[in-house]
Design a protein around this motif. Sequence first.
Motif, PDB file in Angstrom:
ATOM      1  N   UNK A  43       0.826  -1.208   0.000  1.00  0.00           N
ATOM      2  CA  UNK A  43       0.000   0.000   0.000  1.00  0.00           C
ATOM      3  C   UNK A  43       0.861   1.260   0.000  1.00  0.00           C
ATOM      4  N   UNK A  44       1.980   1.203   0.723  1.00  0.00           N
ATOM      5  CA  UNK A  44       2.881   2.355   0.773  1.00  0.00           C
ATOM      6  C   UNK A  44       3.557   2.583  -0.576  1.00  0.00           C
ATOM      7  N   UNK A  45       3.859   1.502  -1.284  1.00  0.00           N
ATOM      8  CA  UNK A  45       4.526   1.604  -2.575  1.00  0.00           C
ATOM      9  C   UNK A  45       3.636   2.219  -3.645  1.00  0.00           C
ATOM     10  N   UNK A  46       2.329   2.096  -3.487  1.00  0.00           N
ATOM     11  CA  UNK A  46       1.412   2.577  -4.520  1.00  0.00           C
ATOM     12  C   UNK A  46       1.530   4.075  -4.745  1.00  0.00           C
ATOM     13  N   UNK A  47       1.767   4.805  -3.658  1.00  0.00           N
ATOM     14  CA  UNK A  47       1.941   6.255  -3.784  1.00  0.00           C
ATOM     15  C   UNK A  47       2.648   6.739  -2.524  1.00  0.00           C
ATOM     16  N   UNK A  48       3.910   7.132  -2.665  1.00  0.00           N
ATOM     17  CA  UNK A  48       4.703   7.503  -1.499  1.00  0.00           C
ATOM     18  C   UNK A  48       4.247   8.811  -0.870  1.00  0.00           C
ATOM     19  N   UNK A  49       3.641   9.683  -1.677  1.00  0.00           N
ATOM     20  CA  UNK A  49       3.147  10.957  -1.163  1.00  0.00           C
ATOM     21  C   UNK A  49       1.668  11.111  -1.493  1.00  0.00           C
ATOM     22  N   UNK A  50       0.925  11.623  -0.521  1.00  0.00           N
ATOM     23  CA  UNK A  50      -0.501  11.859  -0.750  1.00  0.00           C
ATOM     24  C   UNK A  50      -0.661  13.008  -1.748  1.00  0.00           C
ATOM     25  N   UNK A  51      -1.438  12.810  -2.816  1.00  0.00           N
ATOM     26  CA  UNK A  51      -1.589  13.840  -3.858  1.00  0.00           C
ATOM     27  C   UNK A  51      -2.134  15.153  -3.302  1.00  0.00           C
ATOM     28  N   UNK A  52      -1.505  16.257  -3.647  1.00  0.00           N
ATOM     29  CA  UNK A  52      -1.940  17.568  -3.157  1.00  0.00           C
ATOM     30  C   UNK A  52      -3.352  17.901  -3.601  1.00  0.00           C
ATOM     31  N   UNK A  53      -3.706  17.470  -4.792  1.00  0.00           N
ATOM     32  CA  UNK A  53      -5.040  17.803  -5.316  1.00  0.00           C
ATOM     33  C   UNK A  53      -6.154  17.156  -4.501  1.00  0.00           C
ATOM     34  N   UNK A  54      -5.784  16.176  -3.659  1.00  0.00           N
ATOM     35  CA  UNK A  54      -6.794  15.471  -2.867  1.00  0.00           C
ATOM     36  C   UNK A  54      -6.918  16.009  -1.444  1.00  0.00           C
TER      37      UNK A  54
END
Length: 200
Positions: A43-54
């Motif tokens: 789950x961590x590998x899917x996106x290391x940073x939470x998208x700013x647009x969200x």
Amino acid sequence: MSNIQKCLKSAYFFLLVISVSSLDCNLLYSYLRNVNWEAMILLSKMNKEFPRKCLSIRMDFEFSQELLPPDQSLKDVKIVIYEMSQHIFNIFSQNYPPHTWEVENIQKIQIGLDQQIEYLQKCLEEDEKEKEELEKEVEDEISYSGLAILQLNNLELKRYFKTIGSFLKEKKYSHCAWEIVRLEMRRCFYILQKLISQLK
């Protein structure tokens, strides 16, 4: 995906089923711990940073710690882990966006959860057989005292995961909705790890 790749994938899944069905329940703690850590890493590998647009989307799914009372029996802990694993599996079986996440990572999580559920079911059935060997008076007392709490927990878990599913549907399974749910599922796996530690 080529036919050879599909065959190899099917063979791998078949071997997993055989290996889980042959495992001793004394190994349950180690198995569950490893499967859940692997899921958290994926789950961590899917996106290391939470998208700013969200960041503008706010959602509190309100997981109550009362669902995890510290005085549960080992069997009740296994049942909660079993129920949570099923609900998490169902969340990841919904319409996830393949263009955002790697499909292979989702499939690994699903396979791990599926085998975890099967393993837990096997061990719970063994627990039930051992329970039948207890004296009738003790058995009745344990069954009655734990049943009401367990039924309430199951109902609250269903409400919690239903809220997550409804959120995804309301947001039309958008990228941001799934990113928020991804973080919540990491939290769920962390809670599962805390529960699993009680089996040690």
